[in-house]
Design a protein around this motif. Structure first.
Motif, short mmCIF file in Angstrom:
data_model
loop_
_atom_site.label_atom_id
_atom_site.label_comp_id
_atom_site.label_asym_id
_atom_site.label_seq_id
_atom_site.Cartn_x
_atom_site.Cartn_y
_atom_site.Cartn_z
N ALA A 124 0.82 -1.21 0.00
CA ALA A 124 0.00 0.00 0.00
C ALA A 124 0.85 1.26 0.00
O ALA A 124 0.34 2.35 -0.26
CB ALA A 124 -0.92 0.01 1.21
N LYS A 125 2.14 1.14 0.29
CA LYS A 125 3.05 2.28 0.38
C LYS A 125 2.46 3.34 1.31
O LYS A 125 2.33 4.51 0.95
CB LYS A 125 3.33 2.88 -0.99
CG LYS A 125 4.14 1.98 -1.89
CD LYS A 125 4.47 2.70 -3.18
CE LYS A 125 5.33 1.86 -4.08
NZ LYS A 125 5.63 2.55 -5.34
N SER A 126 2.10 2.90 2.50
CA SER A 126 1.49 3.80 3.47
C SER A 126 1.99 3.44 4.86
O SER A 126 1.31 2.77 5.62
CB SER A 126 -0.03 3.67 3.39
OG SER A 126 -0.62 4.54 4.33
N PHE A 127 3.22 3.89 5.17
CA PHE A 127 3.77 3.63 6.50
C PHE A 127 4.83 4.66 6.83
O PHE A 127 5.28 5.42 5.98
CB PHE A 127 4.34 2.21 6.60
CG PHE A 127 5.49 1.93 5.67
CD1 PHE A 127 6.79 2.13 6.07
CD2 PHE A 127 5.26 1.45 4.39
CE1 PHE A 127 7.85 1.86 5.22
CE2 PHE A 127 6.30 1.17 3.54
CZ PHE A 127 7.60 1.37 3.95
N GLU A 128 5.19 4.69 8.11
CA GLU A 128 6.26 5.57 8.55
C GLU A 128 7.16 4.84 9.53
O GLU A 128 6.75 3.87 10.17
CB GLU A 128 5.72 6.86 9.17
CG GLU A 128 5.13 6.73 10.54
CD GLU A 128 4.71 8.08 11.12
OE1 GLU A 128 5.39 9.09 10.88
OE2 GLU A 128 3.69 8.09 11.81
N ILE A 129 8.38 5.33 9.63
CA ILE A 129 9.36 4.76 10.55
C ILE A 129 9.82 5.89 11.46
O ILE A 129 10.22 6.95 10.99
CB ILE A 129 10.56 4.16 9.79
CG1 ILE A 129 10.09 3.03 8.88
CG2 ILE A 129 11.62 3.68 10.78
CD1 ILE A 129 11.14 2.53 7.93
N TYR B 179 4.32 7.37 1.41
CA TYR B 179 2.89 7.46 1.14
C TYR B 179 2.70 7.59 -0.35
O TYR B 179 3.06 8.58 -0.96
CB TYR B 179 2.23 8.60 1.92
CG TYR B 179 2.95 9.92 1.87
CD1 TYR B 179 2.58 10.92 0.98
CD2 TYR B 179 4.04 10.16 2.70
CE1 TYR B 179 3.26 12.12 0.94
CE2 TYR B 179 4.71 11.36 2.66
CZ TYR B 179 4.32 12.33 1.77
OH TYR B 179 5.00 13.52 1.72
N GLY B 180 2.21 6.52 -0.93
CA GLY B 180 2.08 6.48 -2.39
C GLY B 180 3.47 6.46 -3.01
O GLY B 180 4.36 5.73 -2.58
N ASP B 181 3.65 7.29 -4.02
CA ASP B 181 4.95 7.35 -4.69
C ASP B 181 5.90 8.34 -4.03
O ASP B 181 7.05 8.46 -4.45
CB ASP B 181 4.76 7.74 -6.16
CG ASP B 181 4.08 6.63 -6.95
OD1 ASP B 181 4.22 5.46 -6.54
OD2 ASP B 181 3.43 6.93 -7.96
N THR B 182 5.44 9.06 -3.01
CA THR B 182 6.25 10.09 -2.36
C THR B 182 6.90 9.55 -1.09
O THR B 182 6.27 8.85 -0.31
CB THR B 182 5.38 11.31 -2.02
OG1 THR B 182 4.77 11.80 -3.22
CG2 THR B 182 6.20 12.41 -1.39
#
Length: 184
Positions: A38-43, A86-89
């Motif tokens: 989903a390309k929706s995460f943070e570290i 997040y997405g492609d960014t």
């Protein structure tokens, strides 16, 4: 004879007990893969591990680092930092500890590692022990001449490492944890 059998059974028991006791939970694996897909995460990083150089060690020995910090590890708890996908960014704001190998320009606001945008050479691979490895290249937010090669390793338990190699600075490793996020 009985003694030998008991010793042999004891050795086998020890070997079995020393084997890997971590069983990867299939649900955790699927959740991790879904988060990466989903390309929706943070570290958020809890520690920074700068490259150990003579100059940085001298700085650490001078007493300028915070109590408990060493040349080998800096505590980041309470220090705002992130890497978000997040997405492609991809965006990041990470404190930097180490040496600058090339001069910075005038008027640069921060001394940390900051970038935001669409990376180049983005790839995701599944490594040993189901570790997800994400690699990409991206330019600095303020100083476009500086480029970062970033390698992220996310483990099934959501612990994460971020390894940043720069064209202008010594390399640095961050350790922390990944979590799913929704960014608008």
């Amino acid at each position: 004879m009985i003694k030998r059998c008991l010793i042999l059974l004891g050795c086998v028991g020890v070997l079995v007990a020393c084997g890997s006791s971590k069983v990867v939970n299939e649900a955790d694996e699927q959740a991790l893969q879904a988060m990466i897909d989903a390309k929706s995460f943070e570290i958020i990083s809890q520690s920074a591990i700068p490259q150990n150089t003579t100059a940085f060690t001298a700085l650490a020995n001078s007493g300028l680092l915070a109590p408990g910090d060493t040349a080998g590890q800096i505590n980041l708890i309470g220090n705002t930092n992130y890497l978000k996908i997040y997405g492609d960014t991809i965006s990041a704001s990470l404190p930097f500890y180490g040496e600058r190998r090339m001069g910075g320009s005038y008027g640069v606001r921060g001394a940390g590692i900051e970038f935001e945008g669409v990376p180049s050479n983005y790839e995701v691979k599944i490594g040993k022990r189901n570790v997800r490895e994400i690699r990409f290249s991206i330019r600095d937010k303020e100083q476009q001449s500086e480029q970062y090669q970033v390698r992220i390793s996310i483990y099934p338990n959501l612990s994460a490492n971020i390894n940043v190699n720069s064209t202008h600075r010594t390399s640095i490793l961050y350790r922390g944890g990944a979590s799913k996020t929704t960014v608008n």
